[in-house]
Design a protein around this motif. Structure first.
Motif, mmCIF file in Angstrom:
data_model
loop_
_atom_site.group_PDB
_atom_site.id
_atom_site.type_symbol
_atom_site.label_atom_id
_atom_site.label_comp_id
_atom_site.label_asym_id
_atom_site.label_seq_id
_atom_site.Cartn_x
_atom_site.Cartn_y
_atom_site.Cartn_z
ATOM 1 N N ARG A 37 -11.772 -1.293 -7.189
ATOM 2 C CA ARG A 37 -11.875 -2.755 -7.040
ATOM 3 C C ARG A 37 -11.331 -3.225 -5.691
ATOM 4 O O ARG A 37 -10.625 -4.240 -5.588
ATOM 5 C CB ARG A 37 -11.155 -3.461 -8.184
ATOM 6 N N GLY A 38 -11.675 -2.455 -4.661
ATOM 7 C CA GLY A 38 -11.318 -2.867 -3.307
ATOM 8 C C GLY A 38 -9.890 -2.597 -2.901
ATOM 9 O O GLY A 38 -9.388 -3.204 -1.955
ATOM 10 N N ARG A 39 -9.223 -1.646 -3.550
ATOM 11 C CA ARG A 39 -7.805 -1.371 -3.247
ATOM 12 C C ARG A 39 -7.610 -0.247 -2.240
ATOM 13 O O ARG A 39 -6.479 0.169 -1.993
ATOM 14 C CB ARG A 39 -7.069 -1.003 -4.537
ATOM 15 N N GLN B 197 -16.435 -2.723 4.368
ATOM 16 C CA GLN B 197 -16.009 -1.479 4.991
ATOM 17 C C GLN B 197 -14.583 -1.196 4.530
ATOM 18 O O GLN B 197 -13.771 -2.108 4.437
ATOM 19 C CB GLN B 197 -16.053 -1.564 6.515
ATOM 20 N N VAL B 198 -14.289 0.055 4.254
ATOM 21 C CA VAL B 198 -12.926 0.426 3.881
ATOM 22 C C VAL B 198 -12.068 0.375 5.142
ATOM 23 O O VAL B 198 -12.452 0.928 6.174
ATOM 24 C CB VAL B 198 -12.894 1.841 3.257
ATOM 25 N N PRO B 199 -10.899 -0.280 5.106
ATOM 26 C CA PRO B 199 -10.049 -0.351 6.301
ATOM 27 C C PRO B 199 -9.662 1.037 6.807
ATOM 28 O O PRO B 199 -9.355 1.934 6.020
ATOM 29 C CB PRO B 199 -8.813 -1.117 5.816
ATOM 30 N N ARG C 86 0.851 -1.197 0.000
ATOM 31 C CA ARG C 86 0.000 0.000 0.000
ATOM 32 C C ARG C 86 0.882 1.240 0.000
ATOM 33 O O ARG C 86 2.045 1.188 0.434
ATOM 34 C CB ARG C 86 -0.946 0.041 1.205
ATOM 35 N N ASP D 60 -13.853 3.069 -3.487
ATOM 36 C CA ASP D 60 -13.446 1.691 -3.239
ATOM 37 C C ASP D 60 -13.989 0.755 -4.320
ATOM 38 O O ASP D 60 -13.293 -0.171 -4.753
ATOM 39 C CB ASP D 60 -13.926 1.236 -1.862
ATOM 40 N N SER E 95 -2.344 0.559 -4.434
ATOM 41 C CA SER E 95 -3.379 0.533 -3.400
ATOM 42 C C SER E 95 -3.154 1.688 -2.426
ATOM 43 O O SER E 95 -2.305 1.601 -1.529
ATOM 44 C CB SER E 95 -3.345 -0.799 -2.650
ATOM 45 N N GLN F 181 -16.738 -2.034 -1.823
ATOM 46 C CA GLN F 181 -16.529 -3.397 -2.303
ATOM 47 C C GLN F 181 -16.041 -4.299 -1.176
ATOM 48 O O GLN F 181 -16.363 -5.484 -1.126
ATOM 49 C CB GLN F 181 -15.530 -3.425 -3.460
ATOM 50 N N GLN F 182 -15.245 -3.711 -0.248
ATOM 51 C CA GLN F 182 -14.696 -4.496 0.857
ATOM 52 C C GLN F 182 -15.676 -4.657 2.021
ATOM 53 O O GLN F 182 -15.315 -5.227 3.049
ATOM 54 C CB GLN F 182 -13.418 -3.839 1.378
ATOM 55 N N ALA G 197 -7.722 2.142 1.319
ATOM 56 C CA ALA G 197 -7.707 2.235 2.779
ATOM 57 C C ALA G 197 -7.689 3.721 3.139
ATOM 58 O O ALA G 197 -7.355 4.573 2.310
ATOM 59 C CB ALA G 197 -6.502 1.524 3.379
#
Length: 340
Positions: free
Chosen positions: A90-92, A161-163, A36, A86, A63, A158-159, A94
């Protein structure tokens, strides 16, 4: 598994040609070791709400960790923005939630709340953001800092929740992180201080029935010999010392616990085996100034000790500019295998 992050300055000061940014982003996208990339935030920098999506559109793996201040936009608008990004990424994605920082920089964006109150507001802010991401039904919120009605968004992250990543040394920061952080980001410290900080945050997280992961931020000066590594470190020290304010420094008005703690390390330049605080003193306690200096073996052993203490992610940079250097690639590939 061990992860490695690094940082990216979105655009150089006054830069209007995006070609250098494009080159840096694509270079990071080609990396096989960087998981990341932190895209920082300041009221004077190019806005990372523009630069991070720009970088994502250019890349396949890049990411970003987007630094974000609660208070610069409403929590529902933030939840919708990050959820949308997000999905497009594609879910990358944070988020690095930044509550503290320079009072001067915060006031520049019309945020004049005292620090303790900013943390109370941030807890409410993240409560709303997370509920917006996860609630199957519209909801109302009426709190101390925010009021909203019939809240819902049509596009969820997509995740799920975003971290959420964050850091901080004060008691308020630890409590906030214990409630909401998925990863607690620590400034570099010698082993004893790192162990104490991890234990303190873990104890707070257990009080909320949560577990916690930890990252540690370090500049690496890696050489074939110790002399070679120290030549790199002293070169960075000279560049910073001879510059006229080019490099980021902590403000003398910053009274944060983290800055005081960092400056306390500078009474001695070298700690443990290869932890160096020379740049920390020169940069006035700046957060990303603590360094490891030595051969691959020496630094790998040090990272292994931090790993044993509970750190599973390292945010690494190098040089006077605290930037990514592809020269670190082979060492970090080795470190990933040996520290796994």
């Amino acid at each position: 598994m061990v992860e490695f992050f690094t940082g990216l300055q979105p655009l150089e000061t006054g830069e209007t040609d995006p070609e250098k940014l494009i080159e840096r982003v694509r270079e990071l996208d080609r990396s096989e070791v960087i998981d990341r990339v932190l895209v920082g935030y300041s009221s004077t920098w190019p806005h990372n709400h523009a630069t991070a999506p720009f970088a994502l559109a250019l890349t396949e793996k890049f990411s970003p960790i987007i630094a974000h201040r609660p208070g610069v936009m409403s929590p529902v608008a933030a939840a919708r923005y990050f959820a949308t990004l997000d999905v497009l990424a594609r879910g990358r994605l944070a988020i690095n939630v930044v509550v503290g920082g320079s009072e001067k920089d915060l006031r520049r964006e019309s945020d004049d709340l005292p620090k303790a109150e900013r943390y109370r507001r941030a807890i409410e802010y993240l409560d709303i953001v997370r509920r917006t991401w996860t609630s199957p039904e519209p909801f109302d919120h009426h709190g101390a800092y925010y009021a909203a009605e019939a809240v819902k968004i049509l596009t969820k992250p997509q995740q799920g929740q975003v971290p959420i990543f964050m850091g901080g040394e004060s008691a308020d920061a630890v409590d906030f992180g214990a409630r909401h952080a998925d990863l607690y980001m620590l400034w570099g410290e010698p082993f004893a201080g790192t162990k104490e900080r991890i234990q303190r945050v873990m104890a707070a997280a257990e009080g909320y029935d949560r577990t916690m992961r930890f990252s540690l931020s370090l500049r690496l000066f890696v050489g074939d010999t110790d002399d070679d590594a120290w030549a790199q470190a002293r070169s960075a020290e000279r560049q910073i010392g001879e510059s006229s304010g080019k490099f980021l420094r902590s403000s003398s008005t910053d009274t944060s616990v983290g800055r005081r703690r960092a400056l306390a390390l500078t009474d001695e330049e070298l700690h443990d085996d290869c932890f160096w605080s020379g740049l920390t003193k020169l940069l006035g306690g700046f957060a990303n100034s603590q360094a490891l200096v030595g051969t691959e073996e020496r630094i790998l052993n040090t990272l292994g000790t931090y790993r044993d203490l509970g750190v599973d992610t390292f945010l690494v940079t190098t040089g006077a500019e605290a930037a990514w250097d592809p020269a670190l690639e082979s060492f970090l590939a080795r470190a990933k295998k040996e520290l796994a």
